[in-house]
Design an enzyme around this catalytic site. Sequence first.
Site, PDB file in Angstrom:
ATOM      1  N   HIS A 104      49.880   0.496  22.252  1.00 13.28           N
ATOM      2  CA  HIS A 104      49.472   0.680  21.669  1.00 13.28           C
ATOM      3  C   HIS A 104      49.413   0.951  20.339  1.00 13.28           C
ATOM      4  O   HIS A 104      50.357  -0.110  19.583  1.00 13.28           O
ATOM      5  CB  HIS A 104      50.089   2.550  21.656  1.00 13.28           C
ATOM      6  CG  HIS A 104      51.025   3.333  22.954  1.00 13.28           C
ATOM      7  ND1 HIS A 104      51.456   2.499  23.663  1.00 13.28           N
ATOM      8  CD2 HIS A 104      50.699   4.365  23.713  1.00 13.28           C
ATOM      9  CE1 HIS A 104      52.261   3.294  24.588  1.00 13.28           C
ATOM     10  NE2 HIS A 104      51.300   4.530  24.662  1.00 13.28           N
ATOM     11  N   ASP A 107      52.790   1.006  18.540  1.00  9.63           N
ATOM     12  CA  ASP A 107      53.377   0.011  18.645  1.00  9.63           C
ATOM     13  C   ASP A 107      53.347  -1.455  17.612  1.00  9.63           C
ATOM     14  O   ASP A 107      54.197  -1.950  17.412  1.00  9.63           O
ATOM     15  CB  ASP A 107      53.919  -0.130  19.554  1.00  9.63           C
ATOM     16  CG  ASP A 107      53.549   0.481  21.067  1.00  9.63           C
ATOM     17  OD1 ASP A 107      53.453   1.273  20.637  1.00  9.63           O
ATOM     18  OD2 ASP A 107      52.584   0.489  22.469  1.00  9.63           O
TER      19      ASP A 107
HETATM   20  C1  XLS Z   1      54.453   7.771  29.460  1.00 10.85           C
HETATM   21  C2  XLS Z   1      53.703   6.890  29.662  1.00 10.85           C
HETATM   22  C3  XLS Z   1      52.672   6.095  28.107  1.00 10.85           C
HETATM   23  C4  XLS Z   1      52.108   5.090  29.051  1.00 10.85           C
HETATM   24  C5  XLS Z   1      50.930   4.831  28.280  1.00 10.85           C
HETATM   25  O1  XLS Z   1      55.193   8.424  30.065  1.00 10.85           O
HETATM   26  O2  XLS Z   1      53.700   6.021  31.141  1.00 10.85           O
HETATM   27  O3  XLS Z   1      54.079   4.944  28.672  1.00 10.85           O
HETATM   28  O4  XLS Z   1      51.732   4.070  29.954  1.00 10.85           O
HETATM   29  O5  XLS Z   1      50.550   5.347  26.878  1.00 10.85           O
END
Ligand code: XLS
Length: 440
Positions: A104, A107
């Site tokens: 993301h 991140d």
């Molecule tokens: C959260 C989601 C997230 C997605 C990406 O529960 O799994 O991590 O994979 O935004």
Amino acid sequence: MTTGFFGDITSIPFEGPSSTNPLAFKHYDPNEMVAGKRMEDHLRFAICYWHSFCWPGDDPFGGQTFDRPWFPDRMSDPMAAAKLKADVAFEMFSALGAPYFCFHDADVRPEGANFAENTKNLNEIVDYFEGKMADTGIKLLWGTANLFSNRRYMSGAGSNPDPDVFAFAAATVKTCLDATMRLGGENYVLWGGREGYETLLNTNMGSEMDQLGRFFNLVVEYKHKIGFKGTILIEPKPQEPTKHQYDYDVATVYGFLKRYGLEDEVRVNIEQGHAILAGHSFEHELATANALGIFGSIDMNRNDYQSGWDTDQFPNNVPEMAIAYYHIMQAGGFTTGGTNFDSKLRRQSISPDDLLIGHIGGMDCCARGVKAALAMVEDKALSSIVDERYSGWKKPEADKMLTGGFSLGEIAEWVEKADINPQPKSGRQELLENIVNRYV
Ligand code: XLS
Ligand code: NI
Ligand code: NI
């Protein structure tokens, strides 16, 4: 020169099933040929940035447990910290031999004071990633925007009652899609982290759904405008963080896509743990996506079956994983998608090598699962019985019923004339379960 975060460990070897070395693969050999393809190309592993390098180890009752040199309590220059984090991340991807990663925006870059600063920070890190990707050969499975952590998104992003939040989120997705394209990403994921509601008392559901429908259309329009060749994926999740999310499960997402004209444009990234939260099995979600023609990719992290929470644990249940991969491989395997570990350590696992060990175990389990799955596909172990079960649909009258050649009245005539008198047949469930157990 390495950061030294993982000591002198730079590569995890394959040592085979008899090895007792915790820092070696027992089942995943990327170069092993199975069913005509390298294991690496079947599984297409990706490692997520967020849980491994950003999450501090907190839970609702306690804060940070991990001590990472790039965390704010250890480093005051956020851009330098972001680069150290990237150095360690790429060291781990390389050591594990993972061909892909996922991230993301939030991140990887420091949060700026406004949109322009966020974009500038992101682009600086994307430049940095470009160099690392060229050096290591590691590729981007998918990029995504974090539209849920910052407090501006507390009432949603695309579904927010405030159009300024919609705009900020849309602008952010534009920058993340640009970044994903620049890095050669093979997919772009939309997870609706807060696209839902806490209470219907303050919610106009019709408005929120139309907003979200437009939001996704904007993304697809922009993808075509810039010529992004990757797949746009939605990751269903029924709830958490909000009480109810509009991308509840695969079937709900399909209905949503259909309503907003996107069923040929968007596919799904299915997470094992989200399937469980929705009251389904992982294979139910995979089979639904295959039946609807929208399967894209997976997040292969499990939940604790008792906790009712998205615990994002490393996968370790090989029989379940074999069945999941069976549905994927039976339908032809991954195209642009792959196996992403959206997995995090338990908060007590504070040693750097725990990060490696978690991924090694997950990758080994996936290798065992996919080998069992591919053998079942190759032997037609299940499909021969399923095909036989539906074989009656090949007769001409059955075909006419399905394709519109028979009206209800004509079916009645046929049943009477031919004296159709159906005889029940065994569903063979125990037999099929026993067959699966032969492969796992
Ligand atoms: C959260 C989601 C997230 C997605 C990406 O529960 O799994 O991590 O994979 O935004
Ligand atoms: Ni999740
Ligand atoms: Ni996920």
